[in-house]
Design an enzyme around this catalytic site. Structure first.
Site, mmCIF file in Angstrom:
data_model
loop_
_atom_site.group_PDB
_atom_site.id
_atom_site.type_symbol
_atom_site.label_atom_id
_atom_site.label_comp_id
_atom_site.label_asym_id
_atom_site.label_seq_id
_atom_site.Cartn_x
_atom_site.Cartn_y
_atom_site.Cartn_z
ATOM 1 N N THR A 21 0.825 -1.212 0.000
ATOM 2 C CA THR A 21 0.000 0.000 0.000
ATOM 3 C C THR A 21 0.860 1.263 0.000
ATOM 4 O OG1 THR A 21 -0.072 0.060 2.416
ATOM 5 C CG2 THR A 21 -1.806 -1.174 1.301
ATOM 6 N N ASP A 22 0.207 2.390 -0.247
ATOM 7 C CA ASP A 22 0.867 3.683 -0.090
ATOM 8 C C ASP A 22 0.011 4.580 0.819
ATOM 9 O OD1 ASP A 22 -1.198 4.875 -1.642
ATOM 10 O OD2 ASP A 22 -0.035 4.676 -3.481
ATOM 11 N N ALA A 23 0.439 5.828 0.962
ATOM 12 C CA ALA A 23 -0.206 6.710 1.939
ATOM 13 C C ALA A 23 -1.647 7.068 1.569
ATOM 14 C CB ALA A 23 0.622 7.980 2.141
ATOM 15 N N GLY A 25 -3.706 4.710 1.251
ATOM 16 C CA GLY A 25 -4.416 3.623 1.920
ATOM 17 C C GLY A 25 -4.784 2.456 1.016
ATOM 18 N N HIS A 28 -0.158 0.487 -3.911
ATOM 19 C CA HIS A 28 0.614 1.394 -4.754
ATOM 20 C C HIS A 28 0.730 0.741 -6.136
ATOM 21 C CE1 HIS A 28 2.978 4.865 -5.584
ATOM 22 N NE2 HIS A 28 3.987 4.140 -6.008
#
Lengths: 154, 154, 154, 154
Positions: A21-23, A25, A28
């Site tokens: 995942t990335d920021a 949520g 990515h």
């Protein structure tokens, strides 16, 4: 090689992990290609091939090895994919010509398509770097994938 | 090789990118090791070495190449690192013995230490896989890093 | 914002690092997408935008944030890319409609195109997850990229 | 929760994939940490926990969530790990104090230890970012891991 149920080696499972995942949520995006490539490797293995049948071992010298560089890839993202999602991963191989094939990979979560990936490979000789015929083992794997699905153009 | 200001090749910059983060909104931990390794490569390059001086080229054959596999690494995380953070990256090389060295990397953001990484390499012969002396060019880079900082044990 | 030479923020540099490669001795394919995304972030930043202008900060709450999920991406690989290669990275943004844009990225090495990447983003509201207009700042960045290149369809 | 054979959720399998390697023909070092973290997630899941029990969901708001940032990690590499290697992955959790735990992960190939990883987590409140007690579910998982292995210091 014994006949196998295609479900075993063309329909796989994957669970989204936190590091995917990335920021925002969700997954990515380019991790999907890692999943596609790993699913392809898992499929080959479950079909009966070894990594050493397909991937170059530069440590053992380069003569007469066939390598399969990726010349194109693409992906579509339809729904957010979150950590812990249980995905069904369908592998759809297709021969394009004597030296080129591609693998389409469909990702479903709870019955809905969430993403699609496609990776296209070209066979080249590791020494000359000229294009060459696909390895027999890859041809067999592609042909086997179409059995039970009606005829497909090879 | 001309004398260089150590600041140029031992103190680097890095900006956190979106793909470095995970769903907790901060850097996903192991990306720090990618940063450490890339900072080491950038330092070597700014000092005057080429990638081909340091990294194996298996395509050109294996005889008499020295490879530098990583035998240990560790990291401490002190403060959350977020997307867009401008980091100062300090490289601290250290020779451990004739075939081993390590690189400590300190990451600061707005004057505060936010993380520390350490990577330890062993020199081996690519063919025999026995340990061997560090390449001269790595020795020079390590020694040069200590100039201006007082004597260090070599 | 002062007028800038587009070369500064649309033509970037990148050097291939060891961790970008795989056991075939060349870049592992999906790392190209990391490069594309990081080049986009670097371009925004050099143009004058902050990460916080573009990327969601879930820690600060979700109301009225616009997020820009990727809905499609693709890449073509034309030549092997090796560790230490110095690449020129050209960013070509394009608005597709009021809620969608894409960024094409061309990678050249010693004057030859070695790879192309494309990433397409959709603007959605972080709370409702409905599509919405692109943020003004992204629109400005896209429009600015076309100046000096003759008119482009917006 | 029914009693389970610890083998099911503390001893896992992993096969090295092509994208895990680098141009030296072996695993690129920091991918080991991805394996450690994914093995931890798989262990939690096989034990009976959900991703949503352990990982923050920033989309649902931050109140009273416990997050488990990594404060330290390290790894030792003993033997080269190559594409296609079948690894046995042993998970060894340990509570350090009321707000800290670590997971040691041992990787074996054909009966030999090839690598070791360790990841240490601190429990903090997502809103205040102060340290807090480990979540009960993590405590249960750690305690269960020591059953059948004789008493361990908690």
């Amino acid at each position: 090689m014994t006949l196998r149920n295609a479900e075993d080696w063309l329909v796989l499972k994957r669970i989204t992990r936190f590091g995917d995942t990335d920021a925002a949520g969700v997954i990515h995006f380019y991790n999907l290609f890692r999943w596609c490539h790993e699913a392809w490797e898992e499929s080959l293995e479950k079909y009966g091939l070894y990594a050493s049948d397909v991937f170059p071992d530069l440590w053992s010298g380069l003569d007469d090895q066939i390598v399969l560089p990726i010349i194109h890839c693409e992906a579509d993202f339809r729904k957010p994919i979150k950590v812990g999602d249980h995905l069904e991963v369908k592998i759809l191989p297709e021969k394009i010509n004597i030296s080129t094939f591609q693998v389409r990979t469909e990702f479903e979560c709870e019955g809905e398509k969430v993403a699609l990936g496609l990776i296209r490979h070209l066979a080249i000789n590791s020494k000359t770097r000229n294009r060459c015929n696909l390895p027999d083992k890859i041809n067999f794997w592609i042909e086997a994938s179409s059995l039970g699905q009606g005829p497909r153009p090879l």
